[in-house]
Write a protein that holds these residues in place. Structure first.
Motif, short mmCIF file in Angstrom:
data_model
loop_
_atom_site.label_atom_id
_atom_site.label_comp_id
_atom_site.label_asym_id
_atom_site.label_seq_id
_atom_site.Cartn_x
_atom_site.Cartn_y
_atom_site.Cartn_z
N PHE A 41 0.79 -1.23 0.00
CA PHE A 41 0.00 0.00 0.00
C PHE A 41 0.82 1.28 0.00
N THR A 42 2.10 1.22 -0.27
CA THR A 42 3.04 2.35 -0.34
C THR A 42 3.43 2.85 1.05
N PRO A 43 4.58 3.52 1.12
CA PRO A 43 5.02 4.07 2.39
C PRO A 43 4.06 5.14 2.96
N ALA A 44 3.22 5.71 2.13
CA ALA A 44 2.24 6.68 2.65
C ALA A 44 1.35 6.01 3.70
N PHE A 45 0.93 4.79 3.44
CA PHE A 45 0.10 4.04 4.38
C PHE A 45 0.86 3.81 5.69
N GLY A 46 2.07 3.30 5.59
CA GLY A 46 2.86 3.03 6.78
C GLY A 46 3.24 4.29 7.53
N ALA A 47 3.59 5.35 6.81
CA ALA A 47 3.98 6.60 7.46
C ALA A 47 2.82 7.18 8.27
N TRP A 48 1.61 7.07 7.73
CA TRP A 48 0.43 7.56 8.46
C TRP A 48 0.24 6.76 9.75
N LEU A 49 0.36 5.44 9.67
CA LEU A 49 0.19 4.61 10.86
C LEU A 49 1.30 4.87 11.88
N LEU A 50 2.55 5.01 11.41
CA LEU A 50 3.65 5.30 12.33
C LEU A 50 3.46 6.67 12.98
N MET A 51 2.95 7.63 12.22
CA MET A 51 2.67 8.95 12.79
C MET A 51 1.65 8.83 13.91
N ARG A 52 0.61 8.07 13.68
CA ARG A 52 -0.42 7.89 14.72
C ARG A 52 0.16 7.14 15.93
N ASN A 53 1.04 6.18 15.69
CA ASN A 53 1.71 5.49 16.80
C ASN A 53 2.55 6.46 17.63
N TRP A 54 3.33 7.31 16.95
CA TRP A 54 4.16 8.27 17.69
C TRP A 54 3.29 9.19 18.52
N GLU A 55 2.15 9.60 17.97
CA GLU A 55 1.24 10.44 18.74
C GLU A 55 0.73 9.70 19.97
N ALA A 56 0.36 8.43 19.81
CA ALA A 56 -0.11 7.63 20.94
C ALA A 56 0.99 7.42 21.97
N LEU A 57 2.23 7.35 21.51
CA LEU A 57 3.36 7.17 22.42
C LEU A 57 3.77 8.47 23.11
N GLY A 58 3.11 9.58 22.73
CA GLY A 58 3.45 10.87 23.33
C GLY A 58 4.76 11.43 22.83
N GLU A 59 5.07 11.19 21.55
CA GLU A 59 6.33 11.64 20.94
C GLU A 59 6.02 12.60 19.79
N PRO A 60 5.68 13.87 20.09
CA PRO A 60 5.28 14.80 19.03
C PRO A 60 6.38 15.09 18.01
N ARG A 61 7.64 15.10 18.45
CA ARG A 61 8.73 15.36 17.50
C ARG A 61 8.83 14.23 16.48
N GLN A 62 8.75 13.00 16.95
CA GLN A 62 8.79 11.85 16.04
C GLN A 62 7.54 11.82 15.15
#
Length: 154
Positions: free
Chosen positions: A33-54
């Motif tokens: 599904f392209t890196p766009a799919f994974g990047a969106w999910l990783l972004m949401r993970n970083w937000e859930a982890l409390g890592e706004p910079r990441q």
């Protein structure tokens, strides 16, 4: 602002609704599904982890990935119009996927594994994969339409 230990406790506490997509699985689905799919999910993970910079870095990967999809869309339409084929963009896309995997997906997978092991609340894949399939179909339809328009109008 919460400390890392407080964030860890929150991620383990499913009553707060925080859960993560498995970053290794997200990276594997990104081959389809392209890196766009994974990047969106990783972004949401970083937000859930409390890592706004990441999360901001992941957002940049997402934006660049979408930009690459737009370039591929236009390139595909032009190739269809000119009856040509160029593999340069295809090779660049594969290289980009590898770079994203090494620079973005693998570090998050290591962090999640180090912080939580295999025991972390997980997001379900049904909705994310349904959106990815719908997005893929829309992208293919748009690609076909753009190619047809270029051939019809020129």
């Amino acid at each position: 602002m919460q400390s890392t230990s407080d964030t860890s406790a929150l991620v383990h506490d499913t009553s707060h609704g925080l859960a993560l997509w498995n970053p290794s699985v997200a990276a594997c689905w990104s081959v389809v599904f392209t890196p766009a799919f994974g990047a969106w999910l990783l972004m949401r993970n970083w937000e859930a982890l409390g890592e706004p910079r990441q999360a901001a870095i992941a957002r940049k990967w997402f934006v660049f990935s979408v930009g690459l999809l737009v370039v591929r869309l236009i390139s595909g339409a032009l190739n269809a119009r000119l009856n040509s084929q160029s593999n340069l963009l295809l090779w660049f896309s594969w290289a980009y996927l590898l770079a994203w995997w090494i620079a973005a997906a693998a570090p998050q997978a290591r962090l999640v594994r180090a912080r939580f092991g295999a025991d972390f609340p997980r997001q379900g894949w049904d909705y994310a994969l349904l959106l990815a399939v719908a997005g893929g179909i829309a992208y293919q339809l748009l690609s076909a339409l753009l190619g047809w328009l270029l051939r019809a109008l020129t």
